[in-house]
Design an enzyme around this catalytic site. Structure first.
Site, PDB file in Angstrom:
ATOM      1  N   GLU A  54       7.855   4.157   2.994  1.00 33.91           N
ATOM      2  CA  GLU A  54       7.050   3.422   2.031  1.00 33.91           C
ATOM      3  C   GLU A  54       7.218   1.917   2.190  1.00 33.91           C
ATOM      4  OE1 GLU A  54       4.701   4.248   0.066  1.00 33.91           O
ATOM      5  OE2 GLU A  54       4.887   6.326   0.690  1.00 33.91           O
TER       6      GLU A  54
ATOM      7  N   PRO B 149       0.836  -1.209   0.000  1.00 36.57           N
ATOM      8  CA  PRO B 149       0.000   0.000   0.000  1.00 36.57           C
ATOM      9  C   PRO B 149       0.858   1.240   0.000  1.00 36.57           C
ATOM     10  CG  PRO B 149       0.136  -0.895   2.211  1.00 36.57           C
ATOM     11  CD  PRO B 149       0.883  -1.851   1.324  1.00 36.57           C
ATOM     12  N   CYS B 150       0.452   2.212  -0.782  1.00 36.26           N
ATOM     13  CA  CYS B 150       1.049   3.545  -0.729  1.00 36.26           C
ATOM     14  C   CYS B 150      -0.027   4.504  -1.144  1.00 36.26           C
ATOM     15  CB  CYS B 150       2.249   3.671  -1.661  1.00 36.26           C
ATOM     16  SG  CYS B 150       2.900   5.351  -1.721  1.00 36.26           S
ATOM     17  N   GLN B 151      -0.453   5.343  -0.211  1.00 34.05           N
ATOM     18  CA  GLN B 151      -1.552   6.247  -0.524  1.00 34.05           C
ATOM     19  C   GLN B 151      -1.200   7.156  -1.688  1.00 34.05           C
ATOM     20  OE1 GLN B 151      -4.296   5.541   0.840  1.00 34.05           O
ATOM     21  NE2 GLN B 151      -3.289   4.078   2.175  1.00 34.05           N
TER      22      GLN B 151
ATOM     23  N   PHE C  25       0.158   6.294  -4.425  1.00 35.54           N
ATOM     24  CA  PHE C  25      -0.132   5.678  -5.718  1.00 35.54           C
ATOM     25  C   PHE C  25      -1.535   6.036  -6.178  1.00 35.54           C
ATOM     26  CE2 PHE C  25       2.762   1.941  -4.288  1.00 35.54           C
ATOM     27  CZ  PHE C  25       3.857   2.791  -4.343  1.00 35.54           C
TER      28      PHE C  25
END
Length: 1519
Positions: A1203, A1182-1184, A1186
């Site tokens: 990250e 997950p990486c907001q 993206f």
């Protein structure tokens, strides 16, 4: 005699007639020539601009009239034309107002066009000067919109659009004409109205004008033009009929003409105007003096001065924003608002809190727009003494030298888009203490805040120097303080609604608003008091909040309505402190937090956004990159190719309505577009000695002698080495070429044949590549040895593979880097190495073909590949002429084939109407391939064109259920076909591949979902002439496909066990690898969609899973009971694993991670996976960022470290599994200027993996929703990289290409818009069998009630007898009413709501159609899909974590029921079987589904992985 100016309809002006006069009226002017005959004349490109000469003015105007003639105007006795981009000027070329026609000669400059519809593209004729203008007229009175005409001796011209330089002069005259029309309209309705009523009505009608600053300014203007208006309307009486209004004696009009407060007199009463040296005219003469030429001129001069004074006044007023000047922000007085707030109280919290600065490292200058966005729950605001303080005392704009200090505390979480419902009584003052997942933090100083509101939601956001925080519910302690703010917001929205209900917002003055607020019911949330003074006090002292709401609204009429201007004026009169508004958007993040809570030692929370735990290899690669490419490096230097694409995708957010790529509209999917032209090698001019060294090694296929070594000048060139070539292009660097073989040509030239070696920066890696690493390519070339500029040092690198060799390889690589750095320091040439083949057309990096490299035998694998591709691309007959070869596939009579649907044009192919304009309707009308049987090959006479095939094919067609009807398609098996006797003769290029058609009894016993094989069955006959289905006639025999698989036949007889993979693979079932499924570790596992699909493919067994969120982890455990699930931070787990293995020295982690790892119990530690146990790692980190919710500050390394992609890659580095799979959203490719994507692949390559990248569309694998996913495969150098799964379903959702350097674009999956083996899965296929439920349904288990109808329903339901999770979120009262009013038809959304009010149960009256959407629709694609109903024949929208009618997707209403789609319906749209369980609340379940990988996509990937394993096994057996 006049011209109508209604939308899309225009009526030409002609000679006077009674009939025309009855329709249009205007003052009658001097008669003009009427005996001019029109003549049609074609306008050529050369004639578009004609320059008039003064001595030929009359003749040239005639030419213009002829050139712009149209067929419709040929019979008109007097020409009428359209004039645009025009200027009226005197004989000296000086622009003059229209009124100057009364004093001198005026000429026209502009473009003349036919009078027809403006929407038609017609050519005009430009003239520098023509005329003279004889008179002007105003028409359009009946239509309510003025039309200004100017006439010459030859024609009448409708003045449409002035040129930019003439606009100000003309706009003033146009407003005069508007005033005439508005007075005419008002007096026509009520001739006996009073002057005040007339002025008020005209003021309301003209309130939309840009040149007036207020309603009062409009009234002054109308009064100033009283004489002009009177003269215009009085002139209408000449053509008026008996029953029409007479204006010349109308008392109100006369009163307007004679009004004493004429604006010109008042403004210029003391101004003397010098006309000439002998005469001075004062303002008194302007009224009472004789109307000679000088007086007329003086009037015009005075009017020009008045126009300029209006413009100065408008400019001055426009600089005033809400609450005052755009330079200042009026401070709210805490003393004045104190009575509306509770008594002073202090913030108390027993929970320990973490400093905000720990989460967001300070010390960088950033743009406020680039700050991350979070949600703050259970929050409180206070000052430096911890005394609770109102948010209202803070500015709502960024201001300098703020003397108010406000801090805050709360629970921080990811931004979930939550807000406050306008009709939710507990939204703003809830006393319930809700526990939220997140971390307790204290904020640094709050700098500004803002309010946004929609149809029924309010969003309050505040900003520190570290981040933006969207406010959730306040703490119980602070709720009364925030309640006042929310009440003021509701007052502002109530005022807004009052204004919007008026036909003209100017009708409602400030005083009227205050009175209406007094009249509100006590139960109204906007109720203040019934006393006028109390209401006005409240509105003024809280005015900044109200003004901010209006300031942010896009409607200019609202922004400058009388209420807003009056409130702003009253606030200025209070003389409060003014703050200077800062224009600079960049801020410096300071490193110290002055919050009083900073003195309390924070506790580290388990939920903290922890810095990633990494191996030293991953940390080095990413850290070195960000140390070199610091924030000061322009992004263009990082990856210019991806910048444009990222800008487009920043706002896209998986938008399924994106525009078609023109290149994607081609029938054949092409992986690489815009292939670069071959580089031209620059020859070396200097003479050098070139000679062979050694004996002849052999000969080429052409008989040329081969050599292994040569002297070129001072260099020695050997086979297997690398040489430098100069490119004949200043923009290109030198080429490096790997030497495959050398030979001497027939003309005795010494030649070299080699493959290009590409620098990493020239690949998809960009600047993330190692500067010393070169990549072999399949681009080969032949050059003369004399063109070689020099040689380079190249190592064909090889490393032992496996986790057990990690440390050894790390030490070797460390020494290698040290030597390279030393050479660089000493100025020595670079030592290059190569360990991978880069193939952009295949989208990946592959192991070197070491057995075929540098043999010196005259063989080149690249040449062989190219020859094979050229041969494959040919279409040719076989020797017996009973079949042919096309695209590498052999076709014979009797084969069953796919045919492109656009080649079948008979009525039998039902043509569905495309619904591309409807959201989620792009697939409607798209057709699957037509299945046919090849009957014969028809050989034609020799074609003269070699490119044309010399034969055609005769085919008989099978029909599909969807060709018959939608009902038939819904109820039938998707693999069923109907035989027909319809035959077609088509070119061979219509055929797209082969398939099988079997008897139904010969179909595999276990047919899977999703379908990955090309097998159909047929048992009935379709008569296309009658439209009936029949049993096969006795005389009709169909030769079915033969089943070559004996294993399948044995299984059908009950003598074998079904493998579950027998029908969908390229391998035979009895050749399925006997190895055990890959032992798999699923990281960021969610509820398990990826693991579920891979396990069903029979390729993996998930033994371990790591998931951060407890509900999702519980769901994973429910569905994968054999797996060990760690519900914990993956950083902690990786640290614990490396500690257990004694590799702490290789672990880069925080103290926090180490402490939490040490706290794991012994049972958890004993079940941790270890290197050597894990064959396959997969997951979607997950990486907001993206998905657009958070962006790094110029990619600063300090924030990159948090990250999870780094931890994910570190798992791969430490475990070194055989296979690695990364899945993420489409934007992962372009996020952070593509750096994250590039560094991910660079890290995997550094570990020694082969890497493949691409974007796949889940909809093409059997789900009813668009869902693009970036897939990165990595395989050890000993394994085979999986190919991409073949798209099986028609789906129109473009945008799957990845931009590469050198103008290339890679597409992993072909576009199935023009055909695929199967049709798309529809909404009805997906959810049509589920029982109806009501709004807010919460019963978990229920009966199905019906049997499954569609093929999809049968597959997805399986053996389930109880339906679970058919539950949905509840709509509030207003949204439920709206939902019920949305028509139950395709494409229906908020735009179909009636424009009416509804009364809610609490007595509030609300607009049914959301006002916020109505006012902003033009700028937001009409807000298409919001409050939208699904289309039974379309697809579902992208599955999101929180479906709501005003959300990102919006289209979430059931096609026939008045509710939001349920959890189970969302799960089905993702391809989850009904047996799959989810955990937690309804919101948790939606989140689990929205974040999941569609299992059918995972299944398709797993089957290709299984094929790769089989291919490796077969290659090993062959060797």
């Amino acid at each position: 005699m006049e011209m109508e100016t209604k939308a899309g309809k225009q009526k030409k002006r002609s000679v006077d007639s009674d009939d025309d006069v009855s329709k249009e009226r205007r003052p009658k002017r001097a008669a003009a020539c009427t005996n001019f005959k029109e003549k049609s004349l074609r306008i050529s490109d050369k004639s578009e601009t004609v320059e008039a000469k003064k001595e030929q003015i009359l003749a040239e105007e005639i030419v213009a009239i002829q050139l712009t003639s149209s067929l419709e105007s040929n019979d008109d006795p007097r020409p009428n034309r359209r004039l645009t981009d025009f200027v009226l000027h005197d004989s000296e070329g000086v622009p003059q107002p229209v009124e100057m026609l009364e004093l001198g000669d005026i000429f026209i400059e502009g473009v003349v066009l036919p009078l027809g519809d403006e929407k038609k593209e017609e050519k005009g004729v430009r003239f520098q000067s023509f005329g003279r203008v004889e008179n002007w007229n105003i028409s359009g009175y009946e239509d309510g919109s003025p039309v200004i005409w100017i006439s010459t001796a030859l024609a009448d011209y409708d003045c449409r659009k002035p040129s930019k330089k003439y606009k100000k002069l003309y706009d003033y005259f146009f407003e005069k004409a508007c005033a005439c029309v508005e007075v005419f309209k008002s007096l026509s309705k009520n001739p006996d109205t009073s002057l005040d009523e007339l002025l008020a009505a005209v003021s309301r009608s003209m309130s939309g004008s840009k040149i007036f600053s207020s309603g009062g300014a409009i009234q002054e203007f109308v009064i100033s033009q009283g004489e002009f208006i009177y003269n215009q309307l009085a002139g209408l009486d000449e053509t008026a009929k008996n029953h029409e209004t007479c204006f010349v004696e109308n008392r109100v009009l006369v009163s307007l003409r004679d009004h004493e407060s004429n604006k010109i007199h008042k403004a210029l009463s003391n101004v003397a105007l010098r006309i000439d040296e002998s005469k001075v005219v004062t303002s008194d003469h302007l009224v009472d003096g004789a109307e000679d030429e000088d007086v007329k001129y003086a009037k015009l001069i005075q009017e020009e001065e008045y126009r300029k004074s209006m413009e100065r006044s408008r400019n001055k007023r426009s600089s005033t924003t809400s609450g005052g000047s755009s330079r200042f922000y009026i401070k709210i007085s805490e003393d004045e608002i104190a009575d509306d707030y509770p008594l002073p109280s202090y913030y108390k919290n027993t929970k320990e809190e973490t400093d905000e600065l720990v989460l967001f490292e300070a010390g960088y200058e950033v743009d406020t727009r680039d700050l991350p966005c979070r949600t703050l729950h259970n929050w409180t605001l206070y000052n430096s003494d911890s005394r609770m303080i109102s948010l209202e005392v803070l500015p709502m704009r960024p201001c300098a030298e703020i003397d108010v200090t406000v801090f805050g505390s709360g629970v921080v979480a990811e931004d979930d888009g939550s807000g406050f419902c306008l009709d939710d009584s507990e939204s703003s003052t809830s006393t319930q203490s809700n526990d939220h997942d997140g971390m307790n933090i204290f904020l640094s100083q709050i700098k500004e805040w803002m309010i946004e509101f929609g149809a029924e939601m309010i969003f309050v956001t505040l900003r520190t120097d570290m981040a933006w925080y969207r406010l959730g519910k306040p703490s119980k302690q602070y709720a009364p303080w925030f309640g006042t703010v929310m009440k003021t917001v509701r007052v502002g929205i109530s005022i807004f609604n009052m204004l919007m209900r008026e036909s003209r917002v100017a009708k409602l003055s400030y005083a009227n608003v205050i009175k209406r607020l007094c009249g509100l019911e006590e139960n109204d949330k906007a109720y203040i008091s019934s006393k006028l003074l109390d209401v006005e006090r409240y509105v003024v002292v809280h005015g900044q909040i109200i003004l901010q709401l209006f300031e942010e609204y896009p409607d200019k009429d609202i922004k400058r309505c009388p209420f807003v201007t009056s409130l702003a004026s009253k606030m200025q009169d209070i003389h409060h402190t003014k703050w200077i508004i800062k224009k600079k958007k960049k801020i410096l993040q300071k490193g110290k937090n002055l919050n009083p809570r900073a003195g309390i030692a924070p506790v580290v929370s388990r939920m903290k956004a922890m810095q990633a735990t990494t191996t030293r290899l991953v940390n080095r690669i990413w850290g070195e990159f960000y140390s070199i490419y610091s924030p000061e490096v322009p992004s263009e230097a990082i990856n210019a190719e991806n910048v444009e694409e990222e800008e487009l995708e920043e706002v896209e957010e998986e938008d399924e309505n994106e525009e078609d790529d023109p290149e994607e509209n081609e029938l054949e999917a092409v992986e690489i577009q815009n292939s670069p032209t071959p580089k031209k090698i620059k020859g070396i001019s200097e003479d050098m000695e070139i000679k062979w060294d050694g004996e002849i090694l052999g000969k080429t296929s052409a008989g040329e002698p081969l050599y292994g070594r040569a002297f070129v000048g001072g260099d020695v060139v050997v086979v297997g080495s690398a040489v430098i070539l100069e490119v004949d292009d200043q923009d290109d660097t030198q080429l490096i070429c790997f030497v495959e073989f050398m030979f001497e040509s027939s003309n005795h030239s010494k030649m070299l044949h080699g493959k290009l070696l590409q620098r990493g920066s020239e690949t998809v890696l960009g600047m993330a590549a190692n500067e010393r690493e070169l990549f072999l390519t399949n681009e080969c070339l032949t050059v003369q040895l004399k063109d070689i500029k020099g040689t380079v040092s190249l190592e064909i690198r090889s490393r032992l593979w496996g986790h057990q060799y990690r440390k050894e390889n790390i030490d070797v690589d460390k020494l290698d880097r040290a030597r390279a750095e030393e050479r660089k320091t000493n100025g020595l040439p670079t030592d290059y190495y190569c360990k991978s083949l880069y193939s952009p057309e295949r989208g990946g990096f592959f192991s070197l073909p070491r057995n075929d490299m540098g043999l010196g035998s005259g063989f080149c694998s690249s040449c062989k590949i190219r020859e094979n591709e050229e041969e494959r691309s040919k279409t040719k007959l076989n020797d017996s002429k009973t079949g042919f070869l096309s695209n590498g596939i052999e076709y014979h009579n009797g084969d069953f084939v796919y045919v492109l649907p656009n080649y079948i044009t008979k009525d039998g192919l039902k043509k569905g109407s495309r619904r591309t304009t409807l959201k989620c309707g792009r697939n409607v009308g798209l057709k699957a391939f037509v299945v046919c049987q090849l009957l014969d090959v028809i050989v034609l006479e020799e074609s003269r064109k070699a490119s044309k095939a010399s034969f055609q094919v005769k085919l008989t067609r099978f029909y599909r259920p969807e060709d018959i009807s939608e009902e038939k398609a819904y109820a039938s098996d998707i693999q069923e076909l109907y035989y027909s006797q319809d035959t077609y003769i088509l070119p061979p290029e219509a055929i797209q591949g082969k398939c099988e058609v079997r008897k139904k009894s010969d179909m595999p016993l276990c047919r899977e979902y999703p379908i990955l094989d090309h097998i159909f069955f047929c048992e009935v006959f379709y008569d296309s002439s009658t439209g009936y289905l029949k049993q096969f006639p006795a005389n009709m025999k169909l030769k079915f496909s033969t089943i070559k698989d004996e294993t399948l036949l044995r299984e059908k007889k009950g003598k074998g066990v079904e493998t579950g993979t027998s029908s969908g693979m390229l391998m035979k079932p009895d050749e399925v690898p006997k190895e055990k499924p890959l032992a798999t570790l699923d990281i960021f596992a969610g509820c398990g969609g990826l693991s579920h699909g891979l396990e069903n493919a029979g390729v993996s067994t998930t033994k371990w899973a790591i998931e951060y969120e407890e509900p999702a982890g519980h769901a994973f455990k429910q569905n994968h009971p054999e797996a060990t699930v760690f519900v914990d931070n993956c950083n902690v787990i990786l640290r614990a694993i490396m500690e257990k293995c004694g590799d702490v020295d290789d672990c880069v982690s925080t103290v926090e991670a180490a402490e939490l790892a040490a706290k794991l119990d012994e049972n958890q530690k004993s079940t941790l996976p270890l290197p050597g146990q894990v064959d396959f790692i997969n997951g979607g980190p997950p990486c907001q960022g993206f998905s657009g919710m958070n962006r790094f500050s110029h990619g600063s390394w300090s924030k990159v470290q948090c990250e999870m992609i780094l931890a994910f890659l570190s798992f791969a580095d430490y475990f070194r599994p055989k296979y690695f799979l990364l899945e993420n959203v489409k934007k992962f490719v372009t996020y952070n200027k593509g750096r994250t994507f590039q560094l991910t692949m660079a890290s995997l390559l550094e570990m020694g993996y082969q890497v493949r990248f691409g974007i796949l569309e889940a909809g093409t694998y059997g789900v009813s929703q668009p869902r693009k996913r970036v897939i990165i495969w990595a395989a050890s150098p000993e394994e085979v990289l999986p190919e991409w799964p073949e798209p099986m379903h028609v789906f129109d959702n473009p945008g799957s290409k990845i931009s590469l350097p050198r103008g290339l674009r890679y597409d992993a999956g072909c576009n199935t818009k023009f055909g695929a083996p199967f049709r798309s899965i529809t909404v009805r296929d997906t959810i049509g069998d589920l029982p109806p439920v009501e709004n807010g349904e919460s019963k978990i288990n229920k009966e199905y009630g019906t049997t499954p109808a569609s093929w999809f329903q049968k597959k997805i339901r399986g053996n389930m007898s109880v339906l679970t999770d058919h539950i949905c979120k509840g709509l509030n009262e207003l949204n439920l009413i709206r939902c019920k009013k949305i028509p139950k038809r395709p494409g229906a959304d908020w735009r179909d709501l009636p424009d009416e009010n509804v009364t809610l149960s609490n007595g509030l009256v609300e607009k049914l159609r959301p006002l916020a959407l109505s006012k902003t629709a033009k700028n937001h694609n009409e807000w298409k899909g919001l409050y939208g109903r699904l289309d039974w024949q379309g697809n579902l929208p992208i599955s999101i974590t929180d479906p709501q009618p005003m959300g990102k997707v919006g289209m979430c209403f059931h096609p026939e029921q008045d509710r939001i789609i349920t959890v189970r319906e969302c799960a089905r749209s993702q391809g989850f079987p009904d047996s799959y369980e989810f955990s937690g609340t309804t919101k948790h379940k939606h989140r689990q589904i929205g974040n999941a990988v569609p299992p059918p996509l995972a299944f398709a990937l797993g089957r290709k992985l299984k094929e790769a394993l089989y291919l490796k096994s077969s290659l090993q057996h062959q060797s």
